[in-house]
Design an enzyme around this catalytic site. Sequence first.
Site, PDB file in Angstrom:
ATOM      1  N   TYR A  50       0.821  -1.203   0.000  1.00  0.00           N
ATOM      2  CA  TYR A  50       0.000   0.000   0.000  1.00  0.00           C
ATOM      3  C   TYR A  50       0.861   1.262   0.000  1.00  0.00           C
ATOM      4  O   TYR A  50       0.354   2.349  -0.260  1.00  0.00           O
ATOM      5  CB  TYR A  50      -0.916   0.037   1.231  1.00  0.00           C
ATOM      6  CG  TYR A  50      -1.885  -1.108   1.359  1.00  0.00           C
ATOM      7  CD1 TYR A  50      -2.098  -2.013   0.319  1.00  0.00           C
ATOM      8  CD2 TYR A  50      -2.596  -1.295   2.538  1.00  0.00           C
ATOM      9  CE1 TYR A  50      -2.991  -3.068   0.464  1.00  0.00           C
ATOM     10  CE2 TYR A  50      -3.485  -2.342   2.683  1.00  0.00           C
ATOM     11  CZ  TYR A  50      -3.678  -3.227   1.647  1.00  0.00           C
ATOM     12  OH  TYR A  50      -4.555  -4.275   1.808  1.00  0.00           O
ATOM     13  N   LYS A  75       1.536  -6.625   5.782  1.00  0.00           N
ATOM     14  CA  LYS A  75       1.555  -7.809   4.930  1.00  0.00           C
ATOM     15  C   LYS A  75       2.830  -7.899   4.111  1.00  0.00           C
ATOM     16  O   LYS A  75       3.400  -6.875   3.710  1.00  0.00           O
ATOM     17  CB  LYS A  75       0.345  -7.798   3.983  1.00  0.00           C
ATOM     18  CG  LYS A  75      -0.992  -7.591   4.681  1.00  0.00           C
ATOM     19  CD  LYS A  75      -2.148  -7.554   3.708  1.00  0.00           C
ATOM     20  CE  LYS A  75      -3.429  -7.102   4.384  1.00  0.00           C
ATOM     21  NZ  LYS A  75      -3.448  -5.640   4.614  1.00  0.00           N
TER      22      LYS A  75
END
Length: 278
Positions: A50, A75
């Site tokens: 992101y 993640k």
Amino acid sequence: MTTPTLSLNDGHSIPQLGYGVFLVPPEDTERAVSEALEIGYRHIDTAAAYRNEEGVGAAIAASGIPRDELFVTTKLWNDRHDGDDPHAAIAESLEKLGLDRVDLYLIHWPTPAKDNYVNAWQRLIEIRQQGLARSIGVSNFLVPHLERIVAETQVIPAVNQIELHPAYQQRDVTEWAKEQGIRIESWGPLGQGKYDLFGTPAVSDAAAAHGKSPAQVVLRWHLQKDFIVFPKSVRAERLKENIDVFDFTLSDAEIEAIDALDPLDGSGRVGTHPEDFN
């Protein structure tokens, strides 16, 4: 406002509703997360891919909220599955977040064509053992991927974060996860605008009956199905609406009507199929 928590299979717990920062621009992330924390969110879901972990970390640092009152997920991206690269990746994420550990670390996608997700899972087990992640799990894993990592490591993920909304319920994955004690996290919980879930009688009638918005009804459906959910918004008024879902309960009939919105043929998927995302 106190968000309910669910128990994980490793003995830890997780807030059932949080704030997801997928597609939140890096330059807006600190403000958006700060607003979410002020409103009452304590579970923040980000990812290396992101590119906004720094903003999440800055908001946490500025909040003054004790670390043990926050739940932070990030993640492992698809290009970091090889060798010891997951160890380097978590170190980079922790530096950006300004934290010494995360509460949950996930393999973002299995990327089966590269066939390295078992190695990545083995490295996550080591990362947990080192105290850099309190809990570990996966994202976008289907049953064959889950069966393989469990068979080869004997370690069951705490969480599987998957696309899940009333038009695409992935019942095979959720049923297998329930049997194994894996918690399901729903991404894209409102259907990401592809489906007019809000205009269906199942949702709109329930919204009218409870004096809530259609979005609140869909989020409540997730909660009553024991899914973990983190809707995304950068608007404070929507952040407040999304967390205001703990003062009503859908009836069994209302739940069943929303359950029936799934066409069951897989056509409700919005995102890429995990077998094709490599």
